[in-house]
Design a protein around this motif. Structure first.
Motif, PDB file in Angstrom:
ATOM      1  N   VAL A 211      -4.139   4.622   1.824  1.00 26.56           N
ATOM      2  CA  VAL A 211      -4.103   5.141   3.195  1.00 26.56           C
ATOM      3  C   VAL A 211      -5.256   4.543   3.997  1.00 26.56           C
ATOM      4  O   VAL A 211      -5.104   4.159   5.157  1.00 26.56           O
ATOM      5  CB  VAL A 211      -4.191   6.682   3.186  1.00 26.56           C
ATOM      6  CG1 VAL A 211      -4.200   7.214   4.611  1.00 26.56           C
ATOM      7  CG2 VAL A 211      -3.039   7.263   2.413  1.00 26.56           C
TER       8      VAL A 211
ATOM      9  N   ALA B   7       3.493  10.640   3.490  1.00 21.30           N
ATOM     10  CA  ALA B   7       3.647   9.234   3.097  1.00 21.30           C
ATOM     11  C   ALA B   7       4.903   8.659   3.749  1.00 21.30           C
ATOM     12  O   ALA B   7       4.907   7.523   4.226  1.00 21.30           O
ATOM     13  CB  ALA B   7       3.727   9.111   1.581  1.00 21.30           C
TER      14      ALA B   7
ATOM     15  N   LEU C  66       0.906   4.108  -2.619  1.00 22.13           N
ATOM     16  CA  LEU C  66       0.686   5.483  -2.184  1.00 22.13           C
ATOM     17  C   LEU C  66       1.742   6.400  -2.769  1.00 22.13           C
ATOM     18  O   LEU C  66       1.440   7.425  -3.371  1.00 22.13           O
ATOM     19  CB  LEU C  66       0.721   5.526  -0.649  1.00 22.13           C
ATOM     20  CG  LEU C  66       0.764   6.890   0.031  1.00 22.13           C
ATOM     21  CD1 LEU C  66      -0.502   7.660  -0.264  1.00 22.13           C
ATOM     22  CD2 LEU C  66       0.911   6.719   1.536  1.00 22.13           C
TER      23      LEU C  66
ATOM     24  N   GLN D 133       0.833  -1.193   0.000  1.00 20.45           N
ATOM     25  CA  GLN D 133       0.000   0.000   0.000  1.00 20.45           C
ATOM     26  C   GLN D 133       0.873   1.249   0.000  1.00 20.45           C
ATOM     27  O   GLN D 133       0.581   2.225  -0.683  1.00 20.45           O
ATOM     28  CB  GLN D 133      -0.916   0.026   1.233  1.00 20.45           C
ATOM     29  CG  GLN D 133      -1.808  -1.192   1.381  1.00 20.45           C
ATOM     30  CD  GLN D 133      -2.928  -1.216   0.372  1.00 20.45           C
ATOM     31  OE1 GLN D 133      -2.969  -0.358  -0.508  1.00 20.45           O
ATOM     32  NE2 GLN D 133      -3.811  -2.179   0.474  1.00 20.45           N
TER      33      GLN D 133
ATOM     34  N   VAL E  31      -4.561   6.312  -4.259  1.00 17.76           N
ATOM     35  CA  VAL E  31      -3.823   6.881  -3.139  1.00 17.76           C
ATOM     36  C   VAL E  31      -4.683   6.853  -1.884  1.00 17.76           C
ATOM     37  O   VAL E  31      -4.252   6.430  -0.816  1.00 17.76           O
ATOM     38  CB  VAL E  31      -3.400   8.331  -3.479  1.00 17.76           C
ATOM     39  CG1 VAL E  31      -2.924   9.050  -2.241  1.00 17.76           C
ATOM     40  CG2 VAL E  31      -2.324   8.328  -4.542  1.00 17.76           C
TER      41      VAL E  31
END
Lengths: 758, 154
Positions: free
Chosen positions: A45, A93, A21, A17, A41
């Motif tokens: 999250v 991020a 992202l 992930q 994106v």
């Protein structure tokens, strides 16, 4: 499956992930405005948050939540993903990745960093431009949102085109009156499952009360008399009215992990606002628009909307009609056809979804390693078999020979496929470098753009894993030492934004990775002076530019004047060079003053097999890596010249190259062999120097499986590794660089640990 | 805890082998397998007792001449010699011996201390002496024969 395994899977997924992202954010940064990118994106999250919630990783959840809220603003077009916004998001991020790692490995994260980012993210969610300095507390920031202040703060790159966006309908709830704060009404009726799962209504209510001013009414009508009460039942329900600037979303998020176990109705009470706004406002509320559109493909068709599949069904309907003249039967057939078509459409949609989701499997690397070892064994066994068949051949056994040939082909194919399992694109490493560049650019105050090319180039997983460290160090160097400060660059007529280019490509069975910066290049005067100070070279040494550049690979050599945060950690270019060499690779540098430096690394695609030349030395079979060999030649008496007491040189096209007797250097024999009896392998070594290695005979070329000597024995000077030949015997792989170095007078160190006692 | 100590406290099984006219034994737990002698590939710069390496199903296995390692005369390996594949610390080593003779089950009481006439070489590896049916068997601790010190990075 125990909890730890589930957690491990969660963290593995997190890694994916996080990669998703970052790549999504970078795409946005490059101007991609595809809603699907934003959704991807957001989803990344969101799923991290969901999983983290399940494992009670509070820090991770709270950060992800704020991040998600801001991303939701981008998704619902409330927030324009400008460069500045994305900068904050990329940093977020990074922090999210740190938090995830900390949650897994038990480390800690710089809290001030995440706190600052939370403030920045919240400010963004409230429609503020990212503040350069200390951001204002969020409540004070909210009213400012309506003012056109953000436009003023935008860098000139963004022209007026930006202006209308903050006024999109999404901002309605904050727009009409500066001080309007919506009141949200919640009807909350827990089911007994809520308590059974360890949730507590009181805690939820307390969380709601933190959002703003709250009034609560508890409905106790359902409460039975004491004698009829079941302690495991849930009898109370609440009506809550809360005035909060977080809006419906904020309230809903409180109930996020309880919503399946209660009846929940959350509504915003509209007072001054036009009633249509309600409809609009729900848009950002819908879980993920993407999911809905997916349903449209298959789900809607499966329901009562034949229009979608009409064209497919039409043919079936027509066929059914011509086939049977009876109206009743025809209509039934048509219905069947319709149903079938709908079903197949639905299942096709499902299949598509499944195909998109399940094309990879996760495999433990150990299992792949075991498979590779077994295949290596198979290859050797196959070779042994062929050899013994050839030895015992009694003619007329062509079917055996054919079978063997097929076996050989099959084993080679299996070997290739197994190797391909471990091959992975260098992308993840390159992505990590993007982060490194961002961080160092931040610390040094430089403006840097990282361009990556060929990130889909595939290399063996073990090579990739070992690549990260040297690359990070080199990138750090490139930004810290290589690039000039923006002002200086501008003064020199360069783009104030420096460029670091990271390229990967395949070249003749190897992967070549290039790291180029457009900075100042190597300061040769300084390097030379430093080398003289450190007694690496004599003060009057006459060195070529390349030789000076190569000095930076010497141990303990650092051109940084002061020990900064970035350099001087004891990791120098010598370590980089050594780790590249440990991978069987080479590194070289070319630099032009004022134009930057290029580091070129050439690495093997895999650490498991090697193309080698099988040779005989003093009765022993050795393998020389093919990459080191430039050419092979049969020495002629006229080409051999004695030099001094014991050295001999061979003349090759008018240049003289020292002869090295491999058997002598490896202690296989005590006297120099006669060069006329052997073959010379012209090799190129690390320092660029050429040597002619004397061996007794060449047996042939072959791909060999590399086996570690260190695993059970110890490092042997002059020997890189071992392999197993067709006859099942072990053959040693020559470490050409070490042999060449030994021929320069550096002795092969005898550090056999097995000899330690006795 | 070393293998020998474990043996001493728990009374485990030992594998006895013969070198020349002497008998030795090691803890059976450190023995992986026993196989016949095959020609080894000599290693450059190796100590004299390292005969070379062989291929053990894809693993490169160093072979040690136990006779030479224990300070006796070098072995002249024939097809009748055997290799005891033993785990020594993290590494696997092949021990060349004349023959494997027995599997012994012993309790600590069976083991007599090494006599104090021993010189340094014998003291270094001998962990005790067993007297069984008139035979004398010397208990060896492999860990002390092959200390698994990490080789220095070049």
């Amino acid at each position: 499956m125990d909890m730890n395994e589930i957690k491990e899977i969660f963290f593995q997924e997190c890694e994916e992930q996080l990669a998703e992202l970052e790549s999504g954010l970078l795409k946005l940064n490059d101007g991609d405005r595809d809603p699907e990118t934003v959704n991807a994106v957001f989803r990344a999250v969101h799923s991290i948050k969901g999983g983290a919630g399940a494992f009670g990783l509070d820090d991770l959840v709270s950060f992800a939540h704020v991040f998600e809220t801001t991303l939701d603003c981008v998704r619902s077009n409330k927030l324009e993903p400008t460069q500045d916004v994305l900068k904050v998001m990329l940093k977020s991020a990074d922090v999210l990745a740190d938090l995830t790692n900390a949650a897994r490995d038990g480390g800690s994260v710089d809290e001030s960093r995440s706190r600052t980012l939370i403030r920045e993210l919240e400010a963004l969610a409230h429609g503020e431009a990212p503040a350069a300095a200390e951001p204002a507390p969020k409540l004070a920031a909210a009213p400012k949102a309506a003012a056109p202040a953000p436009v003023v703060e935008q860098p000139p790159v963004n022209d007026e085109g930006f202006q209308p966006i903050p006024f999109s309908f999404g901002d309605f709830d904050e727009e009409p009156a500066d001080h309007y704060v919506p009141t949200v009404q919640v009807a909350f009726k827990p089911k007994k499952d809520l308590y059974a799962k360890g949730n507590e209504a009181v805690l939820l209510l307390r969380d709601v009360s933190r959002l703003g001013e709250m009034s609560v009414y508890c409905d106790m009508d359902a409460l039975p008399t004491l004698d009829k009460m079941n302690p495991e039942e849930a009898y109370f329900s609440w009506k809550i009215s809360v005035t909060t600037d977080k809006g419906e979303d904020g309230v809903r998020s409180v109930f996020e992990f309880a919503e399946w176990d209660c009846d929940l109705d959350i509504q915003t009470i509209e007072e001054d606002v036009v009633s249509e706004a309600t409809g609009d406002e729900e848009l950002p509320m819908q879980p993920v628009p993407f999911d809905l559109s997916m349903l449209d493909d298959g789900g809607a068709a499966a329901a009562d909307e034949p229009a979608v599949i009409e064209s497919d069904a039409a043919a079936a309907v027509a066929a059914a009609e011509t086939a049977t003249k009876v109206a009743q039967v025809a209509s039934r057939a048509a219905e069947n056809a319709k149903a079938a078509a709908a079903a197949s459409a639905a299942s096709a949609a499902q299949a598509n979804q499944a195909a998109a989701a399940g094309q990879t499997i996760r495999v433990d690397l150990d299992r792949v390693d075991r498979l590779i070892n077994l295949v290596g064994e198979l290859v050797i066994n196959q070779a042994m078999l062929s050899q013994s068949v050839v030895e015992n051949d009694t003619n007329g056994t062509s079917s055996i020979n054919m079978g063997l040939e097929e076996l050989q082909q099959l084993t080679r194919e299996i070997q290739d496929s197994v190797m391909a399992i471990r091959a992975q694109p260098v992308k993840p490493v390159f992505q990590r470098m993007a982060r490194t560049v961002r961080e160092i650019a931040d610390i040094t105050g430089k403006s840097v753009r990282l361009i990556t090319e060929g990130e889909n180039t595939e290399v063996d997983k073990t090579v990739i894993d070992k690549l990260a460290e040297p690359l990070t160090h080199m990138i750090r160097n490139a930004v810290d030492h290589g690039l000039e400060m923006p002002e200086k660059r501008e003064a020199l007529g360069k783009n104030p934004e420096g460029t670091v280019r990271l390229t990967a490509k395949h070249r003749s069975g190897r992967i070549v990775i290039e790291l180029a910066d457009d900075g100042a290049g190597i300061n040769r005067e300084k390097v030379r002076q430093k080398a003289i100070d450190n007694d690496l070279i004599a003060a009057d040494a006459n060195l070529s530019d390349e030789e000076i550049d190569n000095l930076i690979f010497h141990a303990g050599f650092s051109t940084a004047d002061k020990v900064s945060d970035l350099s001087g950690r004891g990791v120098g270019m010598d370590v980089v060079k050594r780790s590249i060499q440990a991978l069987g690779g080479r590194i070289s540098i070319s630099s032009k003053p004022g134009q930057g430096s290029v580091f070129t690394m050439s690495l093997p695609l895999t650490l498991a097999v090697l193309d080698g030349m099988v040779v005989t030395v003093a009765g022993q079979t050795l393998v020389v890596p093919l990459t080191a060999i430039v050419e092979t030649l049969q020495p002629e008496a006229s080409a051999i010249h004695s030099f001094g007491a014991s050295q001999r040189l061979i003349s090759i096209r008018n240049s003289f190259c020292p002869l090295v007797d491999v058997g002598r250097i490896l202690n296989f024999r005590n006297t120099q062999a006669n060069p006329m009896d052997g073959v010379a392998l012209l090799v190129e070594s690390e320092g660029g120097g050429q040597r002619a290695l004397m061996v007794d005979a060449i047996q042939g070329q072959r791909q060999v499986v590399i086996k570690s000597l260190e695993a059970n024995y110890t490092h042997v000077p002059g020997i890189a590794a071992a392999t197993i030949l067709g006859d099942g015997r072990v053959a040693l792989i020559l470490d050409v660089d070490a042999v060449v170095a030994a021929s320069r007078g550096q002795s092969l160190k005898q550090d056999i640990s097995l000899a330690a006692t006795g | 805890m070393t293998n020998a100590v474990k043996t001493l406290t728990h009374g485990r099984e030992l594998i006895a082998f013969r070198i020349g006219d002497q008998e030795f034994c090691v803890n059976i737990m450190s023995v992986r397998e026993i196989r016949g002698w095959t020609q080894a590939t000599p290693m450059p710069h190796a100590p004299s007792y390292v005969l070379g390496v062989i291929n053990l199903r894809g693993v490169v296995l160093p072979i040690v001449d136990m006779s030479l390692r224990l300070g006796m005369k070098p072995a002249e390996p024939t097809v009748r010699h055997v290799i005891i594949v033993a785990q020594v610390g993290p590494k696997v080593v092949g021990l060349l011996v004349d023959a494997v003779s027995d599997i012994l089950t012993v309790t600590p009481e069976n083991i007599q201390p090494t006599p104090d006439i021993a010189n340094e070489v014998e003291k270094a590896y001998a962990r005790g002496i067993l007297a069984i049916e008139g035979r004398m068997i010397c208990l060896i601790e492999l860990d002390s024969l092959f200390p698994h010190t990490e080789s220095e990075a070049a």
